[in-house]
Enzyme design. Structure first.
Site: not given
Lengths: 206, 206
Positions: A24, A96
């Site tokens: 992320d 992610e």
């Protein structure tokens, strides 16, 4: 690390949540740098809006589907049986985590390549001026650009019980002889629906 | 780019806000990677808590002061006269913009070096297990670790008018014969004050 990135917490203690944290972060940085370079005319606020509307679950799910990540996920039995391989949050998290694994394996430059390889073609398909703006904002900006007085929103009807109320709202732009209606469980959402209808009508006629 | 990073929006149209957007992103990524590597035992949630309590205005202001950034800022006249060079938000923003400028000038590796050069010594001085946790949480975790029954919080007195109420709360841990008091403008803040006093008393005696 690829296996780890595709392992949901329901499957094993060595799951992908820490990698997701990392992914992320690298994703946010790569996209920020790309937008900074690609759009020198945009302000900080516009760059932030763009980024948060690019880096979100919906986009990540699209990429996960492109890569057919669902069938490669390692899920616990319960998740597998309840269709966890199609669940948006699980797909986006794995996506992610994959970026995080690439950062660890190949360094920042490789992670950047992987992120941009997916996001750049996607960016070419979206309209950066409207991305993430709601219908009322879009309509207002359009009218201001043409110096046309702003729309009025009027509640026409309300109904339903307290916990499931419904609202009907009219959006009127007298100058353009436009009047549309929207319905929703809140005044706000009914207004957005009405604005959306008016904006679409404008788009068809202009 | 250094000049741009130190230019506040009150000074010139070529100000540091876009660089700040970039710097905030690279900072988040560098710290995430560092924490990931440095604390293999921490969960995703703990890494997030750590990061958001490291990467915040207060920390960035400390670094800006270390670097004597205030005297180098380019501020508009109004900001200069009202002491803008000491304002935390302006200092923190300039610090982030500086990281952004280093990313553009030297690439990710150089930005990483600059960020870690400031953050690693700082990290060595903070207690990562308590960073960012409030006093009630710390007290509860301490007691649970020793299998001691949790504290009770009791309102002892309230006073003041509606818009400036004050609360007095007692925090009691009978097993340890501890009873402390806290005062605040809300029940919550009074409880935190009382918990803080109890936690400090424990720290002194254990």
């Amino acid at each position: 690390m690829l296996e780890r990135a595709l392992t949901h917490r329901s499957y094993a203690p060595e799951h992908n949540e820490r990698l997701e944290f990392l992914g992320d972060s690298v994703l946010g940085c790569v996209i920020a740098k790309h937008l900074y370079d690609a759009f020198p005319q945009l302000s900080e606020g516009e760059l932030s809006r763009l980024r948060s509307n690019l880096v979100k679950e919906e986009t990540l799910v699209t990429f996960a589907q492109q890569l057919k990540l669902g069938s490669l996920l390692r899920l616990g039995e319960g998740e597998r049986k309840s269709g966890g391989f199609r669940r948006p949050s699980i797909l986006a998290d794995a996506m992610e985590a994959l970026f995080g694994a690439i950062l660890l394996d190949g360094g920042y430059a490789e992670a950047e390549k992987a992120v941009l390889g997916l996001f750049v073609p996607y960016l070419q398909k979206v309209d950066i001026h409207t991305l993430g703006k709601d219908a009322k904002t879009l309509l207002q900006e359009y009218l201001q650009g043409k110096r046309i007085p702003l729309p009025t929103y009027t509640i026409i009807a309300t109904g339903g019980l307290a916990h499931e109320q419904s609202f009907q709202v009219e959006c009127a732009i007298p100058k353009l002889k436009i009047s549309t209606r929207g319905e929703g469980s809140s005044r706000r959402s009914a207004e957005q629906q009405a604005a959306q209808a008016a904006y679409q009508q404008l788009a068809r006629t202009s």
